[in-house]
Design a protein around this motif. Structure first.
Motif, short mmCIF file in Angstrom:
data_model
loop_
_atom_site.label_atom_id
_atom_site.label_comp_id
_atom_site.label_asym_id
_atom_site.label_seq_id
_atom_site.Cartn_x
_atom_site.Cartn_y
_atom_site.Cartn_z
N ASP A 85 0.82 -1.21 0.00
CA ASP A 85 0.00 0.00 0.00
C ASP A 85 0.86 1.26 0.00
O ASP A 85 0.55 2.23 -0.71
N GLN A 86 1.92 1.27 0.79
CA GLN A 86 2.78 2.45 0.87
C GLN A 86 3.55 2.69 -0.42
O GLN A 86 3.78 3.84 -0.82
N VAL A 87 3.95 1.62 -1.08
CA VAL A 87 4.61 1.78 -2.39
C VAL A 87 3.65 2.40 -3.39
O VAL A 87 3.97 3.38 -4.08
N ILE A 88 2.44 1.86 -3.46
CA ILE A 88 1.45 2.35 -4.44
C ILE A 88 1.04 3.78 -4.12
O ILE A 88 1.01 4.66 -5.00
N GLY A 89 0.71 4.04 -2.86
CA GLY A 89 0.23 5.37 -2.48
C GLY A 89 1.26 6.46 -2.74
O GLY A 89 0.92 7.55 -3.22
N THR A 90 2.53 6.17 -2.43
CA THR A 90 3.56 7.18 -2.65
C THR A 90 3.89 7.32 -4.12
O THR A 90 4.25 8.42 -4.57
N ALA A 91 3.76 6.25 -4.88
CA ALA A 91 3.94 6.36 -6.33
C ALA A 91 2.89 7.30 -6.93
O ALA A 91 3.19 8.14 -7.78
N ILE A 92 1.66 7.16 -6.48
CA ILE A 92 0.60 8.08 -6.93
C ILE A 92 0.96 9.51 -6.55
O ILE A 92 0.83 10.44 -7.37
N LEU A 93 1.39 9.70 -5.31
CA LEU A 93 1.75 11.04 -4.83
C LEU A 93 2.80 11.68 -5.72
O LEU A 93 2.64 12.82 -6.19
N LEU A 94 3.90 10.99 -5.98
CA LEU A 94 4.99 11.57 -6.76
C LEU A 94 4.61 11.74 -8.21
O LEU A 94 4.99 12.74 -8.85
N PHE A 95 3.88 10.81 -8.76
CA PHE A 95 3.46 10.92 -10.16
C PHE A 95 2.67 12.21 -10.37
O PHE A 95 2.93 12.99 -11.29
N VAL A 96 1.70 12.46 -9.49
CA VAL A 96 0.84 13.63 -9.66
C VAL A 96 1.57 14.91 -9.26
O VAL A 96 1.38 15.96 -9.90
N ILE A 97 2.42 14.86 -8.24
CA ILE A 97 3.21 16.05 -7.90
C ILE A 97 4.06 16.47 -9.09
O ILE A 97 4.17 17.67 -9.40
N LYS A 98 4.68 15.51 -9.76
CA LYS A 98 5.49 15.85 -10.92
C LYS A 98 4.63 16.52 -12.00
O LYS A 98 5.04 17.49 -12.63
N ALA A 99 3.41 16.01 -12.20
CA ALA A 99 2.52 16.60 -13.19
C ALA A 99 2.12 18.02 -12.80
O ALA A 99 2.02 18.91 -13.65
N LEU A 100 1.93 18.25 -11.50
CA LEU A 100 1.48 19.56 -11.03
C LEU A 100 2.59 20.60 -10.99
O LEU A 100 2.31 21.80 -10.95
#
Length: 275
Positions: free
Chosen positions: A148-163
């Motif tokens: 869960d922590q791998v997936i959740g943080t991957a989502i976080l960084l993916f979208v932060i990079k987009a933003l």
């Protein structure tokens, strides 16, 4: 006129990371203490307060340090050569220190309430400060929480990079921090079941250490007695690199070069002086 003494830029960046993370944790851990100790609020208020804490922390630190506020962000940027490895350990130390001090403040302020609902300072209120698999009650084990922590943080960084990628279509009028806060709210509402969405090693380790030093003897373990503190450290570090890497592969490499920063948000090399 008094002679002005130059303060190294890194000192200012570390102060900003400390202060921004402190603000983040004051709101995040504070709201969980309020819900657990006084039953004021619920899961939604927790998700919103964490998101607003992120927003306010980023606004505090962004101009000076870039407002990482999270070792997973710092390491991911360093891995892809968007941040200096020389600064990585100091940034992580400042973030963890800010989280630790903020948790001590919350622990002190809510000491009477927590003592009333949980006099032994047990697993019942340990989750105020640090995360647990299945939030301490659901049938999720160590490796389920790690996933869960791998997936959740991957989502976080993916979208932060987009933003934050100026080559993309980032939020205008300095709304980036607000959108990042909404991202954290969304992760909390959609990915908060298996491991409490730490998605930030400093957010979990700093308050966990603070709770251990102030009476929570089981702080390093979960409700099953398993050694757990490493999960919200290692999982987010891996997930952050994964998310940032996926952004580069799926989005970043197809974007045109940036001719200029349309928002004027490119962080200058800071110089800090004090009288």
């Amino acid at each position: 006129m008094a002679e002005r003494t130059r303060i190294p830029a890194l000192a200012g960046e570390l102060a900003a990371e400390f202060a921004g993370t402190l603000i983040l944790i004051l709101f995040g851990v504070g709201v969980v203490a309020q819900v657990a100790g006084a039953e004021i609020g619920d899961h939604d208020s927790i998700a919103w307060a964490w998101g607003l804490g992120v927003t306010l922390g980023v606004y505090v630190a962004a101009r000076i340090s870039g407002a990482h506020l999270n070792p997973a962000v710092t390491v991911a940027l360093a891995v892809f050569k968007e941040f200096s490895w020389r600064k990585t350990a100091p940034y992580i130390a400042a973030q963890t220190a800010g989280a630790f001090v903020a948790a001590l403040i919350v622990r002190w302020n809510y000491s009477e309430v927590l003592a009333k609902v949980d006099p032994g300072h047990t697993i019942k209120t340990q989750g105020v400060f640090s995360t647990l698999p299945g939030n301490g009650t659901l049938p999720v084990g160590t490796w389920g929480a790690f996933r869960d922590q791998v997936i959740g943080t991957a989502i976080l960084l993916f979208v932060i990079k987009a933003l934050t990628d100026v080559r993309n279509s980032p939020p205008l009028a300095n709304l980036g921090p607000f959108m990042i806060g909404l991202l954290v709210v969304a992760i909390g509402m959609a990915w908060g079941t298996d491991a409490g969405y730490a998605i930030n090693p400093a957010r979990d380790f700093g308050p966990r250490l603070a709770s251990f030093l102030t009476g929570y003897g089981t702080a390093w373990r979960d409700q099953n007695g398993d050694l757990y503190f490493w999960v919200p450290i290692i999982g987010p570090l891996i997930g952050g690199v994964l998310g940032a890497g996926l952004y580069k592969v799926l989005i970043g490499r197809f974007l045109p070069p940036a001719e200029e920063d349309p928002q004027g948000l490119t962080k200058p090399e800071p110089e800090y002086e004090a009288a």
